[in-house]
Design a protein around this motif. Structure first.
Motif, PDB file in Angstrom:
ATOM      1  N   ILE A 102       8.699   2.946   7.459  1.00  0.00           N
ATOM      2  CA  ILE A 102       7.450   2.861   8.209  1.00  0.00           C
ATOM      3  C   ILE A 102       6.331   3.339   7.294  1.00  0.00           C
ATOM      4  N   TYR A 103       5.339   2.492   7.097  1.00  0.00           N
ATOM      5  CA  TYR A 103       4.223   2.807   6.198  1.00  0.00           C
ATOM      6  C   TYR A 103       2.976   3.134   6.998  1.00  0.00           C
ATOM      7  N   THR A 104       2.253   4.127   6.521  1.00  0.00           N
ATOM      8  CA  THR A 104       0.918   4.412   7.057  1.00  0.00           C
ATOM      9  C   THR A 104      -0.080   3.800   6.092  1.00  0.00           C
ATOM     10  N   LEU A 105      -0.854   2.843   6.570  1.00  0.00           N
ATOM     11  CA  LEU A 105      -1.819   2.117   5.755  1.00  0.00           C
ATOM     12  C   LEU A 105      -3.229   2.434   6.235  1.00  0.00           C
ATOM     13  N   PHE A 106      -4.131   2.609   5.299  1.00  0.00           N
ATOM     14  CA  PHE A 106      -5.539   2.779   5.642  1.00  0.00           C
ATOM     15  C   PHE A 106      -6.250   1.483   5.288  1.00  0.00           C
ATOM     16  N   THR A 107      -6.566   0.693   6.298  1.00  0.00           N
ATOM     17  CA  THR A 107      -7.140  -0.630   6.086  1.00  0.00           C
ATOM     18  C   THR A 107      -8.658  -0.604   6.236  1.00  0.00           C
TER      19      THR A 107
ATOM     20  N   ALA B 164      -5.851  -2.773   2.122  1.00  0.00           N
ATOM     21  CA  ALA B 164      -5.388  -1.453   2.553  1.00  0.00           C
ATOM     22  C   ALA B 164      -4.999  -0.578   1.365  1.00  0.00           C
ATOM     23  N   ILE B 165      -5.035   0.720   1.601  1.00  0.00           N
ATOM     24  CA  ILE B 165      -4.470   1.701   0.676  1.00  0.00           C
ATOM     25  C   ILE B 165      -3.247   2.300   1.350  1.00  0.00           C
ATOM     26  N   VAL B 166      -2.152   2.383   0.630  1.00  0.00           N
ATOM     27  CA  VAL B 166      -0.926   2.955   1.173  1.00  0.00           C
ATOM     28  C   VAL B 166      -1.042   4.474   1.153  1.00  0.00           C
ATOM     29  N   LEU B 167      -1.004   5.100   2.333  1.00  0.00           N
ATOM     30  CA  LEU B 167      -1.159   6.552   2.427  1.00  0.00           C
ATOM     31  C   LEU B 167       0.168   7.291   2.327  1.00  0.00           C
ATOM     32  N   LYS B 168       1.193   6.774   2.989  1.00  0.00           N
ATOM     33  CA  LYS B 168       2.502   7.450   2.974  1.00  0.00           C
ATOM     34  C   LYS B 168       3.563   6.518   3.553  1.00  0.00           C
TER      35      LYS B 168
ATOM     36  N   PHE C 162     -13.079   5.910  -0.529  1.00  0.00           N
ATOM     37  CA  PHE C 162     -11.733   6.195  -1.033  1.00  0.00           C
ATOM     38  C   PHE C 162     -11.430   5.330  -2.261  1.00  0.00           C
ATOM     39  N   VAL C 163     -11.675   4.036  -2.155  1.00  0.00           N
ATOM     40  CA  VAL C 163     -11.409   3.124  -3.273  1.00  0.00           C
ATOM     41  C   VAL C 163     -12.260   3.499  -4.484  1.00  0.00           C
ATOM     42  N   LYS C 164     -13.526   3.810  -4.247  1.00  0.00           N
ATOM     43  CA  LYS C 164     -14.435   4.211  -5.325  1.00  0.00           C
ATOM     44  C   LYS C 164     -13.899   5.428  -6.067  1.00  0.00           C
TER      45      LYS C 164
END
Length: 239
Positions: free
Chosen positions: A22-27, A8-12, A117-119
């Motif tokens: 509370i974390y918003t994760l983009f998995t 995942a990337i941590v968005l906010k 996104f990762v790229k």
């Protein structure tokens, strides 16, 4: 109690109760999810650094009662330190994160957007190309994946191939397409080099030629993205 493992990337993040967040994760595996990290705001917590915004992480979380999810374990894969040290690059990365957050619904699995996104984060971190061009590459490919494909090769009205026979080039913000001088009524006039660079940047072919058109392309795409997603981005206000 169902358990999940994901990249995942941590968005906010937002504060929750006395010591939680509370974390918003983009998995990659499950799309965008929200999950509580209990006790993460305590000084003794070892997880807080791993959950910094923009970190690429390996995370384990589980379902709780009342529909909540709870983060059980987390490990940093990449923190993108070079990117975060550069104010301009980090601001652009935060914009990409906000763009992902606002364009996707929860639990919508979109691994191609995750890979994109990762790229782009890795490219910004390595400082290989100007940040504006990296963001433009992300914007165009994201909009394409979401179904808002930009037409680069032909006039969006008559289908005329964009070549040396065109005297002027226009970009239609509403339809996301190039238009020739015979068809355009409401398009924004752009340079020929800008029209060529749009296609190159979409395909990841970034060179010195594209840098000349970077500001014009950035302006066009910001208008297009804002129009289609019908939203404003806070991260753009500090650039």
């Amino acid at each position: 109690m169902k358990k999940y493992n994901a990249r995942a990337i941590v968005l906010k993040s937002v504060k929750y109760k006395d010591s939680d967040k509370i974390y918003t994760l983009f998995t990659k595996e499950y799309g965008k999810v929200s999950a509580i990290a209990r006790g993460v705001r305590k000084i003794s917590s070892r997880r807080s650094g791993n959950l910094d915004t923009l970190n690429l992480i390996s995370v384990g979380f589980c379902d709780e009662n009342l529909g909540h999810r709870s983060i059980e374990e987390v490990k940093t894969i990449e923190s993108f330190r070079n990117l975060k040290k550069d104010l301009q690059k980090s601001t652009k990365a935060y914009y990409i994160a906000e763009l992902v957050h606002k364009s996707l619904e929860e639990d919508e699995q979109v691994s191609n957007i995750f890979n994109l996104f990762v790229k782009c984060l890795k490219t910004l971190d390595k400082n290989e190309y100007p940040g504006d061009l990296v963001v433009s590459h992300f914007e165009m490919n994201l909009m394409n994946i979401l179904g808002y494909r930009i037409t680069f090769d032909t006039c969006g009205k008559c289908g005329r191939v964009a070549d040396d026979s065109w005297n002027k080039y226009f970009f239609n913000i509403e339809d996301g397409c190039l238009e020739c001088e015979k068809c355009s009524k409401y398009g924004i006039g752009i340079k020929k080099d800008t029209a060529i660079s749009l296609k190159n940047i979409f395909n990841g072919k970034i060179s010195k030629e594209e840098q000349v058109s970077a500001k014009e392309i950035d302006s066009i795409l910001k208008m297009y993205v804002g129009r289609k997603l019908e939203t404003r981005f806070k991260s753009l206000e500090i650039q």
